[in-house]
Scaffold this motif. Sequence first.
Motif, PDB file in Angstrom:
ATOM      1  N   LEU A  60      -6.220   2.549   4.010  1.00  0.00           N
ATOM      2  CA  LEU A  60      -4.975   1.800   3.976  1.00  0.00           C
ATOM      3  C   LEU A  60      -3.808   2.709   3.632  1.00  0.00           C
ATOM      4  N   SER A  91     -16.077  -2.014   4.195  1.00  0.00           N
ATOM      5  CA  SER A  91     -16.531  -3.372   4.522  1.00  0.00           C
ATOM      6  C   SER A  91     -17.581  -3.304   5.611  1.00  0.00           C
ATOM      7  N   SER A  94       0.837  -1.206   0.000  1.00  0.00           N
ATOM      8  CA  SER A  94       0.000   0.000   0.000  1.00  0.00           C
ATOM      9  C   SER A  94       0.869   1.252   0.000  1.00  0.00           C
ATOM     10  N   GLN A 133     -17.648  -0.168   7.783  1.00  0.00           N
ATOM     11  CA  GLN A 133     -16.339   0.219   8.302  1.00  0.00           C
ATOM     12  C   GLN A 133     -15.503   0.741   7.152  1.00  0.00           C
ATOM     13  N   GLN A 177     -15.836   9.154   5.925  1.00  0.00           N
ATOM     14  CA  GLN A 177     -15.974   9.082   7.377  1.00  0.00           C
ATOM     15  C   GLN A 177     -17.421   9.344   7.788  1.00  0.00           C
ATOM     16  N   ARG A 184     -11.772   1.815   6.052  1.00  0.00           N
ATOM     17  CA  ARG A 184     -10.360   1.725   6.420  1.00  0.00           C
ATOM     18  C   ARG A 184      -9.522   2.440   5.365  1.00  0.00           C
ATOM     19  N   VAL A 234      -8.610   2.865  -0.135  1.00  0.00           N
ATOM     20  CA  VAL A 234      -9.666   2.850   0.880  1.00  0.00           C
ATOM     21  C   VAL A 234     -10.461   1.557   0.733  1.00  0.00           C
ATOM     22  N   ARG A 235     -10.810   0.960   1.853  1.00  0.00           N
ATOM     23  CA  ARG A 235     -11.586  -0.281   1.838  1.00  0.00           C
ATOM     24  C   ARG A 235     -12.846  -0.085   2.666  1.00  0.00           C
TER      25      ARG A 235
END
Length: 333
Positions: free
Chosen positions: A322, A330, A45, A318, A309, A320, A327-328
């Motif tokens: 990285l 989930s 990443s 959620q 956010q 995240r 961006v992930r």
Amino acid sequence: MPMMQRPEATVPSAVARPALERAVLEEAAGWLVRVREGALDAAESQALTQWLEVSEQHRRAWALAQEMAGRFDKVPPELALPVLRTRGRQRRQAVGALAALMAVGLGVVAVRRQPGWQSDYATATGERRSLVLEDGSLLELNTRTAVDIRFDAQQRLVWLHEGEILIQTGPDALAGGIHRPFRVGTPHGSVRALGTRFSVRLLDGDAVQVAVFEKAVEVEPVTAMTRPVRVEARQQTRWSQWQAEPVQPVADNLDAWTRGILAVVDMRMADFLEEIGRYHAGYISCDAAVADLRVTGSYRLDDVALSLQSLAGSHPVQVRFLSRYLVRVSSVA
């Protein structure tokens, strides 16, 4: 051929974008294949983030790679090119194939550009720009957009190469009372303004969307055998080079991007992330577990991180980060 005289106080200088090098296209293709194979670890990443920060050319190549991937995603799996589902020893062949397709795509765009055009205006990922044209018309460019402009004695023409624009046409009359038609040209046909405010967007899958907010336009697919399709205020349509779809009501807040906002009502999470991802110089992945969640709200386009956010605060997901670019999204653990 007559050239449009640009008011220096209102129209910025033309944007000169250097051609993408084949080596950079291959690097972008390699990164995309690795991302599609699965989540990158922390070191990978960081390496991708550093690669994207090298230059605007790297970020343009990455955006092009994602656009190609988006087209593959819309093709049934049994027909799609397996270039994005390749592992191990076949990775090098997959990268080469994707880079070649990206180069072909760039070549097609280059062929469409004609000599004698006045200038090229372009926006980078996440950038928006407003131009006042010679006749007083307002031209607004959305993210990842490129246009050419030619005004002459017969017409006012804006050629849309990629992205999305919104136009508020101004009255036009040359000496002698000659009124020049105002058109937006695309590879799939043209839009003629009838004194109006409207948007035009090139979509994945070789289609164009036009939405009219005031008065009317006429849409003419490039190979259509029928009369132009009239689209009235508060209507929209999509068309290919062959035909236009029946007109539909304009979606609410479709022009909100001109105010820096993405406003959505009951949109699939996967579609929402794809849309806001147009303004993010990176990659936003969406887990299948949350892809069908529905999203309603208004989100800032000039701060995608803050918008994501906010998404996490109002939906059971959620987010995240990285890296700055990866961006992930989930499900909540």
